[in-house]
Scaffold this motif. Sequence first.
Motif, short mmCIF file in Angstrom:
data_model
loop_
_atom_site.label_atom_id
_atom_site.label_comp_id
_atom_site.label_asym_id
_atom_site.label_seq_id
_atom_site.Cartn_x
_atom_site.Cartn_y
_atom_site.Cartn_z
N LEU A 62 -2.45 -1.14 -98.71
CA LEU A 62 -1.61 -0.48 -99.71
C LEU A 62 -1.74 1.04 -99.65
CD1 LEU A 62 -1.95 -2.81 -102.83
CD2 LEU A 62 -0.07 -2.65 -101.20
N ALA A 63 -2.91 1.54 -99.33
CA ALA A 63 -3.10 2.98 -99.26
C ALA A 63 -2.46 3.58 -98.01
CB ALA A 63 -4.58 3.32 -99.29
N PHE A 64 -2.46 2.85 -96.92
CA PHE A 64 -1.92 3.33 -95.65
C PHE A 64 -0.89 2.32 -95.15
CE2 PHE A 64 -6.35 4.66 -96.04
CZ PHE A 64 -6.20 6.03 -96.02
N GLU A 65 0.34 2.45 -95.64
CA GLU A 65 1.37 1.46 -95.34
C GLU A 65 1.87 1.54 -93.90
OE1 GLU A 65 4.28 2.18 -98.31
OE2 GLU A 65 3.03 1.34 -99.90
N SER A 66 1.75 2.70 -93.27
CA SER A 66 2.16 2.87 -91.88
C SER A 66 1.38 4.04 -91.29
CB SER A 66 3.66 3.14 -91.79
OG SER A 66 3.96 4.40 -92.36
N ILE A 67 1.49 4.19 -89.98
CA ILE A 67 0.82 5.32 -89.33
C ILE A 67 1.45 6.62 -89.82
CG2 ILE A 67 0.38 6.44 -87.12
CD1 ILE A 67 0.21 3.65 -85.88
N ALA A 68 2.76 6.62 -89.98
CA ALA A 68 3.44 7.83 -90.45
C ALA A 68 2.99 8.22 -91.87
CB ALA A 68 4.95 7.62 -90.42
N SER A 69 2.77 7.23 -92.74
CA SER A 69 2.29 7.58 -94.09
C SER A 69 0.83 8.02 -94.05
CB SER A 69 2.46 6.40 -95.05
OG SER A 69 1.57 5.36 -94.73
N ALA A 70 0.09 7.62 -93.05
CA ALA A 70 -1.30 8.06 -92.90
C ALA A 70 -1.38 9.49 -92.37
CB ALA A 70 -2.07 7.11 -91.99
#
Length: 128
Positions: A62-70
């Motif tokens: 939930l905290a890191f939904e994708s690499i792009a959101s990370a």
Amino acid sequence: WLGVGIVWFSSAIYFLERLDCPNDVEGEAFMVRHYVRCTEAGTAWDPKYPSYLCCDHRGSPLAFESIASAFWWSMVTMCTVGYGDMLPKTIQGQVVAMMSMVCGILLIALPVAIVSSKFQDAYCSMES
């Protein structure tokens, strides 16, 4: 180098945090129930299965939904800002966070100190 670090640490945090998510073997119905339990509980770990990190129905944390959101987490961590809006919950994720912080200090903070020291020396010599 900062861009390479952001991409590398974003990928690492996403995949390492995802290791503690339930996998797709349990089935789509389990993943949906898991997601509902986690959102109702409001915690980072599944209340019924404490060994599972709370993840969405696709199996992403939930905290890191994708690499792009990370990327946001990686950029903020490497620039030593650390807002605290996204943080790793697993041990392996926290190790990646520690390495990201150290690399950020080495890539940003130390060169800035060196450049500002040289700037101050040049300014003092120009003034006198």
